[in-house]
Design a protein around this motif. Structure first.
Motif, short mmCIF file in Angstrom:
data_model
loop_
_atom_site.label_atom_id
_atom_site.label_comp_id
_atom_site.label_asym_id
_atom_site.label_seq_id
_atom_site.Cartn_x
_atom_site.Cartn_y
_atom_site.Cartn_z
N SER A 40 0.84 -1.20 0.00
CA SER A 40 0.00 0.00 0.00
C SER A 40 0.88 1.25 0.00
O SER A 40 2.06 1.20 0.37
CB SER A 40 -0.90 0.02 1.24
OG SER A 40 -0.12 0.26 2.41
N GLU A 42 0.55 3.64 2.02
CA GLU A 42 0.84 3.94 3.42
C GLU A 42 2.07 3.18 3.92
O GLU A 42 2.89 3.74 4.65
CB GLU A 42 -0.39 3.62 4.29
CG GLU A 42 -1.58 4.51 4.04
CD GLU A 42 -2.40 4.13 2.79
OE1 GLU A 42 -3.26 4.93 2.41
OE2 GLU A 42 -2.17 3.05 2.21
N GLN A 45 5.09 4.77 2.35
CA GLN A 45 5.38 6.04 3.04
C GLN A 45 6.11 5.76 4.35
O GLN A 45 7.08 6.46 4.69
CB GLN A 45 4.09 6.80 3.31
CG GLN A 45 4.29 8.15 3.97
CD GLN A 45 4.74 9.20 2.99
OE1 GLN A 45 4.17 9.34 1.93
NE2 GLN A 45 5.76 9.95 3.33
N LYS A 61 3.92 6.39 11.63
CA LYS A 61 3.57 6.00 10.26
C LYS A 61 3.50 4.48 10.12
O LYS A 61 2.63 3.96 9.44
CB LYS A 61 4.57 6.60 9.27
CG LYS A 61 4.39 8.08 9.09
CD LYS A 61 5.34 8.65 8.05
CE LYS A 61 5.09 10.14 7.90
NZ LYS A 61 5.90 10.72 6.84
N ALA A 65 0.18 2.24 9.24
CA ALA A 65 0.20 1.40 8.04
C ALA A 65 0.02 -0.08 8.37
O ALA A 65 0.09 -0.92 7.48
CB ALA A 65 1.52 1.61 7.29
#
Length: 142
Positions: A40, A42, A45, A61, A65
């Protein structure tokens, strides 16, 4: 979210090559597993933040995620150089050798990684082990 090991979510050409790759690894007696397939944005990231942002931000983060917390040493290491990962496109997979207990063998000797890399390349995949910034588990298609 989190790690997705389901190769059926890869684009058809990549999935077929990965299936053959796994078959050839097994045939060669090399024990390996899919560590990650489709990723994904996310998760990408969270990975991209490592080595670039604060330890606290990285773990926020990662948790958002669906990943686990990591320590400060791991958080300080860059593990990806792009937000345009082929994993997001369903065109990449990470394959890792496993030890005798079935756990990922991240510190396997270079000859083990080289053997896996050659088999992946012979199945039509590009291997991250050939890159300037080596990514030994990474295999992708164009």
């Amino acid at each position: 979210m989190g790690l997705d090991r389901d190769i059926s979510k890869l684009v058809p050409d990549c999935r077929e090559k990965v299936e053959r790759f796994l078959y050839e690894l097994n045939k060669a007696g090399i024990r390996a597993m899919v560590n990650e397939a489709v990723r994904s944005k996310e998760v990408q990231q969270a990975y991209f933040s490592q080595g670039r942002e604060s330890f606290e931000t990285i773990n926020k983060k990662r948790l958002a995620a669906g990943l686990w917390k990591i320590g400060p040493v791991e958080a300080s290491k860059k593990i990806t150089w792009t937000m345009e990962s082929k994993h997001i496109q369903g065109k990449a997979v990470d394959i890792v050798p496993v030890d005798e207990t079935g756990k990922p063998w991240w510190n396997a000797p270079p000859k083990v990684w080289e053997g896996i890399g050659i088999i992946g390349e012979n199945c039509g995949l590009k291997w991250g082990g050939r890159w300037k910034q080596k990514d030994l588990p990474h295999f992708e298609i164009d």
